[in-house]
Design a protein around this motif. Sequence first.
Motif, PDB file in Angstrom:
ATOM      1  N   ARG A  44      51.569  67.163  43.994  1.00  0.00           N
ATOM      2  CA  ARG A  44      52.760  68.696  43.930  1.00  0.00           C
ATOM      3  C   ARG A  44      52.021  69.339  43.145  1.00  0.00           C
ATOM      4  O   ARG A  44      52.284  71.053  42.763  1.00  0.00           O
ATOM      5  N   LEU A  45      52.698  68.815  41.549  1.00  0.00           N
ATOM      6  CA  LEU A  45      51.982  69.829  40.685  1.00  0.00           C
ATOM      7  C   LEU A  45      50.621  70.721  40.971  1.00  0.00           C
ATOM      8  O   LEU A  45      50.414  71.068  40.382  1.00  0.00           O
ATOM      9  N   ALA A  46      50.049  68.878  41.223  1.00  0.00           N
ATOM     10  CA  ALA A  46      48.553  69.853  41.308  1.00  0.00           C
ATOM     11  C   ALA A  46      48.144  71.006  42.114  1.00  0.00           C
ATOM     12  O   ALA A  46      47.247  72.285  41.962  1.00  0.00           O
ATOM     13  N   PHE A  47      48.705  70.915  42.942  1.00  0.00           N
ATOM     14  CA  PHE A  47      48.915  72.432  43.830  1.00  0.00           C
ATOM     15  C   PHE A  47      48.720  74.149  43.449  1.00  0.00           C
ATOM     16  O   PHE A  47      48.796  74.537  43.078  1.00  0.00           O
ATOM     17  N   HIS A  48      50.509  73.796  42.760  1.00  0.00           N
ATOM     18  CA  HIS A  48      50.707  74.704  42.301  1.00  0.00           C
ATOM     19  C   HIS A  48      50.200  75.060  41.054  1.00  0.00           C
ATOM     20  O   HIS A  48      49.787  76.175  40.684  1.00  0.00           O
ATOM     21  N   ALA A  49      49.806  73.658  40.160  1.00  0.00           N
ATOM     22  CA  ALA A  49      48.486  74.557  38.692  1.00  0.00           C
ATOM     23  C   ALA A  49      48.197  75.218  39.708  1.00  0.00           C
ATOM     24  O   ALA A  49      46.947  75.771  39.168  1.00  0.00           O
ATOM     25  N   GLU A  50      46.913  74.746  40.365  1.00  0.00           N
ATOM     26  CA  GLU A  50      45.825  74.666  41.545  1.00  0.00           C
ATOM     27  C   GLU A  50      46.169  77.069  41.406  1.00  0.00           C
ATOM     28  O   GLU A  50      45.424  77.523  40.768  1.00  0.00           O
ATOM     29  N   ASP A  51      47.431  77.133  42.099  1.00  0.00           N
ATOM     30  CA  ASP A  51      47.827  78.305  41.953  1.00  0.00           C
ATOM     31  C   ASP A  51      47.838  79.395  41.268  1.00  0.00           C
ATOM     32  O   ASP A  51      47.552  80.210  41.403  1.00  0.00           O
ATOM     33  N   GLN A  52      47.883  78.688  40.410  1.00  0.00           N
ATOM     34  CA  GLN A  52      48.586  79.296  39.181  1.00  0.00           C
ATOM     35  C   GLN A  52      46.603  79.695  38.188  1.00  0.00           C
ATOM     36  O   GLN A  52      47.041  79.737  36.935  1.00  0.00           O
ATOM     37  N   ASP A  53      46.325  78.618  38.824  1.00  0.00           N
ATOM     38  CA  ASP A  53      44.676  78.975  37.569  1.00  0.00           C
ATOM     39  C   ASP A  53      45.080  78.113  36.115  1.00  0.00           C
ATOM     40  O   ASP A  53      44.781  78.073  35.417  1.00  0.00           O
ATOM     41  N   HIS A  54      46.203  77.123  35.982  1.00  0.00           N
ATOM     42  CA  HIS A  54      46.125  75.979  35.226  1.00  0.00           C
ATOM     43  C   HIS A  54      46.438  74.628  35.713  1.00  0.00           C
ATOM     44  O   HIS A  54      46.619  74.310  36.420  1.00  0.00           O
ATOM     45  N   HIS A  55      45.323  74.392  34.131  1.00  0.00           N
ATOM     46  CA  HIS A  55      45.055  72.337  34.558  1.00  0.00           C
ATOM     47  C   HIS A  55      46.427  71.731  33.488  1.00  0.00           C
ATOM     48  O   HIS A  55      45.471  71.546  32.738  1.00  0.00           O
ATOM     49  N   PRO A  56      47.488  70.946  33.886  1.00  0.00           N
ATOM     50  CA  PRO A  56      47.621  70.538  32.644  1.00  0.00           C
ATOM     51  C   PRO A  56      47.110  69.193  32.368  1.00  0.00           C
ATOM     52  O   PRO A  56      46.417  68.368  32.957  1.00  0.00           O
ATOM     53  N   ALA A  57      46.940  68.371  31.281  1.00  0.00           N
ATOM     54  CA  ALA A  57      46.998  66.929  31.449  1.00  0.00           C
ATOM     55  C   ALA A  57      48.148  66.290  31.902  1.00  0.00           C
ATOM     56  O   ALA A  57      49.053  66.329  31.299  1.00  0.00           O
ATOM     57  N   LEU A  58      47.791  64.989  32.958  1.00  0.00           N
ATOM     58  CA  LEU A  58      48.930  64.467  33.182  1.00  0.00           C
ATOM     59  C   LEU A  58      48.085  63.261  32.781  1.00  0.00           C
ATOM     60  O   LEU A  58      46.868  62.319  32.894  1.00  0.00           O
ATOM     61  N   ASN A  59      49.553  61.752  32.497  1.00  0.00           N
ATOM     62  CA  ASN A  59      48.969  61.058  32.543  1.00  0.00           C
ATOM     63  C   ASN A  59      50.082  60.073  33.097  1.00  0.00           C
ATOM     64  O   ASN A  59      51.657  60.663  33.095  1.00  0.00           O
ATOM     65  N   ASN A  60      50.189  59.061  34.398  1.00  0.00           N
ATOM     66  CA  ASN A  60      50.976  58.198  35.146  1.00  0.00           C
ATOM     67  C   ASN A  60      50.529  56.672  34.757  1.00  0.00           C
ATOM     68  O   ASN A  60      49.839  56.351  34.760  1.00  0.00           O
ATOM     69  N   VAL A  61      51.721  56.519  34.436  1.00  0.00           N
ATOM     70  CA  VAL A  61      51.894  54.886  34.550  1.00  0.00           C
ATOM     71  C   VAL A  61      53.352  54.735  35.079  1.00  0.00           C
ATOM     72  O   VAL A  61      54.669  54.775  34.366  1.00  0.00           O
ATOM     73  N   TYR A  62      52.816  53.853  36.261  1.00  0.00           N
ATOM     74  CA  TYR A  62      53.854  52.894  37.658  1.00  0.00           C
ATOM     75  C   TYR A  62      54.747  54.428  37.728  1.00  0.00           C
ATOM     76  O   TYR A  62      54.287  55.813  38.762  1.00  0.00           O
ATOM     77  N   ASP A  82      51.575  78.587  30.237  1.00  0.00           N
ATOM     78  CA  ASP A  82      51.484  77.313  29.850  1.00  0.00           C
ATOM     79  C   ASP A  82      53.625  77.631  29.759  1.00  0.00           C
ATOM     80  O   ASP A  82      54.204  76.100  31.071  1.00  0.00           O
ATOM     81  N   ILE A  83      54.290  78.480  29.854  1.00  0.00           N
ATOM     82  CA  ILE A  83      55.610  78.628  30.357  1.00  0.00           C
ATOM     83  C   ILE A  83      56.263  78.935  31.748  1.00  0.00           C
ATOM     84  O   ILE A  83      56.516  78.330  32.348  1.00  0.00           O
ATOM     85  N   ASP A  84      54.976  79.695  32.242  1.00  0.00           N
ATOM     86  CA  ASP A  84      55.621  79.897  34.021  1.00  0.00           C
ATOM     87  C   ASP A  84      54.777  78.098  34.696  1.00  0.00           C
ATOM     88  O   ASP A  84      56.261  77.860  35.302  1.00  0.00           O
ATOM     89  N   LEU A  85      54.074  77.969  34.398  1.00  0.00           N
ATOM     90  CA  LEU A  85      53.865  76.463  34.918  1.00  0.00           C
ATOM     91  C   LEU A  85      54.911  75.472  34.703  1.00  0.00           C
ATOM     92  O   LEU A  85      55.216  74.839  35.561  1.00  0.00           O
ATOM     93  N   ALA A  86      55.761  75.658  33.251  1.00  0.00           N
ATOM     94  CA  ALA A  86      56.427  74.821  33.643  1.00  0.00           C
ATOM     95  C   ALA A  86      57.818  74.845  34.212  1.00  0.00           C
ATOM     96  O   ALA A  86      58.667  74.328  34.337  1.00  0.00           O
ATOM     97  N   LYS A  87      57.644  76.232  34.397  1.00  0.00           N
ATOM     98  CA  LYS A  87      58.966  76.636  34.893  1.00  0.00           C
ATOM     99  C   LYS A  87      58.765  76.406  36.587  1.00  0.00           C
ATOM    100  O   LYS A  87      60.007  76.233  37.256  1.00  0.00           O
TER     101      LYS A  87
END
Length: 95
Positions: A44-62, A82-87
């Motif tokens: 979900r985050l990836a779709f929103h980030a792409e819509d905002q032309d923003h590409h966050p650093a993500l780290n996933n463990v379990y 960054d603030i807009d994507l966080a919101k």
Amino acid sequence: MTPLSDEQITDALTELPGWAYENDSIVKTYTFGDFREAVSFIVRLAFHAEDQDHHPALNNVYNRVDVTLNTHDAGDVVTQKDIDLAKTIESFAWV
């Protein structure tokens, strides 16, 4: 993109519970019930980030996802982007 001042970032974070300002980035860790929920959040985050032309650093463990936001085009510092994507992330995070 214009970098935000430390004061502007601090003020913006008052509206973003759990987010912190560290190393020229805003960061938050989300914890979910299991791996599937964590990965669903990432998608979900990836779709929103792409819509905002923003590409966050993500780290996933379990069941945990660490999100790090800064604006690469501004020299890897925090901007309004960054603030807009966080919101946006906060609007759909169901943890």
